[in-house]
Design a protein around this motif. Sequence first.
Motif: not given
Length: 201
Positions: A55-62
């Motif tokens: 589980g991850f969110d696109a914001r974690e790649l920012a």
Amino acid sequence: MSRAKLYRLVRDVHAVAGLALAATLALYAVTGFAIVHGDRLPNASHAERERVEIGFDARELATAGALRALAARAVDALRLEGRVATALERDGRVLVVRVERPASVATLRLDADSGEASLERRAHGLQQTLGNVHQLHGARGGVAHAIWAAWVDATGIALLAFAASGVALWAWTRADRLGLALLAGSTLSCVAAIATLWLAR
């Protein structure tokens, strides 16, 4: 301590250090052969790919900090061990996490657009595995790495002890010109090898 006891002690140190070095030099000879003559060894690799639940969110790649935290969390969740390297692909929308070991590599891809995660496990062939062992490539963390690192440190100590005790034995026995020539030649060749590697960076 008498001169005779000191001589026996130095002789024993020289013998034990030589035996310790023999195993390591044999290993480096075999793995070095794999690097130089790798075309003579089998190197077939095998890969398996599967979807995994991370589980991850696109914001974690920012941001860099969030990205490192996500990679660490994913590696821990999948119980992967080895040297971790991360990279961003497709305009920063896909996080690629590579976890390398001497005999294998696991590549995790986290797609921010689809929210999917896939894991590819690839087992290296004999040639690449031996080459990685020679360079300590892909070795990080775990009991095996700690043992190997301790052995490399012990080998360095044994090498210094072998050289110092050898010079002492030569000085106590005959101290002839042939021995001096061999000592000088080996020392100069070592210095030349180090200088060559240093200048060729």
